[in-house]
Scaffold this active site. Structure first.
Site, PDB file in Angstrom:
ATOM      1  N   SER A 171      10.691 -34.707   0.510  1.00 38.46           N
ATOM      2  CA  SER A 171      11.565 -35.850   1.441  1.00 38.46           C
ATOM      3  C   SER A 171      11.770 -36.624   0.313  1.00 38.46           C
ATOM      4  O   SER A 171      12.006 -36.358  -1.312  1.00 38.46           O
ATOM      5  CB  SER A 171      10.558 -36.490   2.480  1.00 38.46           C
ATOM      6  N   LYS A 172      12.603 -37.589   0.774  1.00 33.29           N
ATOM      7  CA  LYS A 172      13.056 -38.593  -0.246  1.00 33.29           C
ATOM      8  C   LYS A 172      11.815 -39.170  -1.422  1.00 33.29           C
ATOM      9  O   LYS A 172      12.619 -39.864  -2.497  1.00 33.29           O
ATOM     10  CB  LYS A 172      13.548 -39.606   0.543  1.00 33.29           C
ATOM     11  N   ARG A 173      10.801 -38.401  -1.145  1.00 36.44           N
ATOM     12  CA  ARG A 173       9.581 -39.778  -1.259  1.00 36.44           C
ATOM     13  C   ARG A 173      10.253 -38.812  -2.675  1.00 36.44           C
ATOM     14  O   ARG A 173       9.352 -39.515  -4.056  1.00 36.44           O
ATOM     15  CB  ARG A 173       8.263 -39.330  -0.781  1.00 36.44           C
ATOM     16  N   HIS A 174      10.185 -38.249  -2.769  1.00 41.70           N
ATOM     17  CA  HIS A 174      10.180 -36.636  -4.370  1.00 41.70           C
ATOM     18  C   HIS A 174      11.539 -37.123  -4.460  1.00 41.70           C
ATOM     19  O   HIS A 174      11.072 -36.903  -6.704  1.00 41.70           O
ATOM     20  CB  HIS A 174      10.231 -35.312  -3.481  1.00 41.70           C
ATOM     21  N   GLY A 175      12.439 -37.864  -4.643  1.00 40.49           N
ATOM     22  CA  GLY A 175      13.932 -37.714  -4.790  1.00 40.49           C
ATOM     23  C   GLY A 175      14.536 -37.589  -4.278  1.00 40.49           C
ATOM     24  O   GLY A 175      14.648 -37.294  -2.984  1.00 40.49           O
TER      25      GLY A 175
END
Ligand code: GLU
Length: 456
Positions: A230-234
């Site tokens: 998800s966006k948390r990872h990049g």
């Protein structure tokens, strides 16, 4: 005939996980000479937008995953947007009521959470109502997943569930069955997150007496911490990678090797259609590796001819609106050291930027040194009188400068490199000088002399 579909919900951008699902469906259709269908699942009226639908279609096209039937091109089994199929869902939901597999739940119009009563007759008292599927008691639902093998669920803990909402929209589990059936879908290849939906869908197939398609649930792409990417990872949007200067073939290549065992790592997926068999898709979790993707992209970039590279580069430049034109010869000498089109642009920029800046390390380590002025002055003199401006002569000239000043070649080369391009990391110095050309080399040496004189 094999008929598969990619069924995105248009509630945002195309995620790389979605792109991978689309790819596997596309490959499966092509390999089996079947059809690949694009269906837009826009029943979430609050979150679905036409912009998102357009973005998803643009990204799929950019990836080269063209569909045979879809909302924009039509087809025999349309419409291909769920919001345009509401009449069908109602018809089929009512049929289930008629057959005893569903019922109406009627709510208090002043307190819509409160069920007043259930009935099998269409309510006409002005209160809102839904259609609810009646889950059979203690039944075992089995299906043979093409990847995971036999999966079994019991209906014991399953509650009856709404299939048609009071606003006339179907829920996902219902619409997907009606559509997959009416569209003649033979195989459903989708993300593993839908496994828990499959029993509900199978119960609906059973209630209609329809044969379900074959299912294959593909492991999700995870981030480094093993939670769904998800966006948390990049970045996760296909468009992001396009902006960053990835080649679509490289991105597809990477998504394919993420969980699909093939003999080579770098390939053109359009040449791999025949080796695509679902049993080669791995059932293991896969972790998205940004560095590996960049590496794959670099490999693809180096496989291109200069003309192909130029075409991709121009397409990218247009897409992101990068201002400066870069001549082909410059791209050619810059390409070895970069992995993306954006890096290529940035690496090549000093060649076309007449107002290039000098990096801090160049200034400290070379421009400020006492011998800088004499190196550049002598270079000015020698290059001005150089007749055949080719790699060989440029190299000889630079070595002669070092010898006659009795300064190490490395120092001379770095001083000239920074003088001409402002940086210490550039393509090969001799080729760079030839590509700049005599006139521009002289102008830049003069510019740097002026700059250095102002430093002291
Ligand atoms: N609209 C669903 C999704 O985007 C499709 C799931 C399916 O393929 O059945 O997850």
């Amino acid at each position: 005939m094999v008929r598969v579909r990619f069924a995105p919900s248009p509630t945002g951008y195309l995620h790389v996980g979605g792109a991978r699902t689309a790819l596997f469906n596309w490959l499966f259709a092509r390999k089996n000479k079947g059809k690949f269908i694009l269906r837009i699942e826009d029943t979430d009226t609050e979150r679905s937008t036409r912009e998102s639908e357009q973005m998803i279609m643009n990204d799929l096209k950019w990836l080269g995953l063209f569909w045979d039937e879809g909302p924009d091109i039509g087809g025999e089994f349309g419409p291909y947007r769920q919001s345009e199929r509401l009449k069908l869902y109602k018809e089929y939901a009512y049929e289930l009521v008629k057959n005893g597999h569903a019922y109406f739940a009627v709510y208090d119009k002043d307190d819509p959470k409160n069920v007043l009563y259930t009935t099998t007759q269409e309510p006409k008292d002005g209160n809102p109502y839904t259609v609810v599927f009646k889950v059979p008691e203690n039944e075992i639902v089995k299906f043979n997943d093409m990847l995971k093998g036999e999966i079994e669920f019991s209906t014991e803990h399953m509650d009856d569930f709404i299939i048609l909402k009071s606003n006339g929209y179907p829920v996902y589990n219902f619409a997907v069955v009606i559509d997959d059936h009416l569209m003649g879908i033979t195989h459903v290849l989708r993300g593993e997150d839908h496994i828990s939906n499959t029993p509900k869908q199978i119960l609906i197939y059973r209630a209609f007496g329809w044969e379900p398609p074959k299912f294959m649930h593909i492991p999700l792409i995870l981030g480094a911490d093993k939670t769904p990417l998800s966006k948390r990872h990049g970045a996760t949007a296909v468009e992001h990678f396009r902006r960053e200067g990835y080649l679509s073939k490289a991105l597809v290549n990477y998504l394919a090797i993420l969980g699909w065992s093939v003999d080579e790592e770098i390939f053109d997926y359009t040449q791999k259609i025949d080796s695509f068999t679902p049993d080669r898709i791995s059932n293991k979790n896969v972790v998205f590796d940004y560095q590996k993707l960049e590496w794959v992209n670099g490999k693809h970039m180096r496989l291109l001819t200069v003309d192909e590279l130029y075409t991709h580069f121009e397409e990218w430049r247009n897409f992101v609106g990068a201002e400066k034109r870069i001549p082909k010869e410059v791209l050619e000498i810059c390409r070895e050291k970069v992995n993306t089109l954006k890096q290529l642009y940035e690496f090549a920029l000093p060649f076309v930027d007449e107002e290039y800046e000098y990096s801090q390390d160049y200034i400290e380590k070379f421009a400020k040194k006492p011998e800088a002025v004499s190196i550049i002055e002598l270079a000015l003199e020698r290059f001005s009188s150089l007749e055949n401006y080719d790699i060989q002569n440029v190299e000889t000239t630079l070595r002669e400068i070092a010898a006659s000043l009795n300064i190490g070649t490395n120092k001379v080369f770095q001083t000239i490199r920074g003088a001409l391009l402002g940086r210490l990391v550039t393509p090969g110095l001799f080729e760079s000088i030839v590509v700049l050309g005599k006139e521009e080399t002289i102008r830049r040496l003069q510019r740097t002399l002026d700059f250095i004189r102002k430093l002291s």
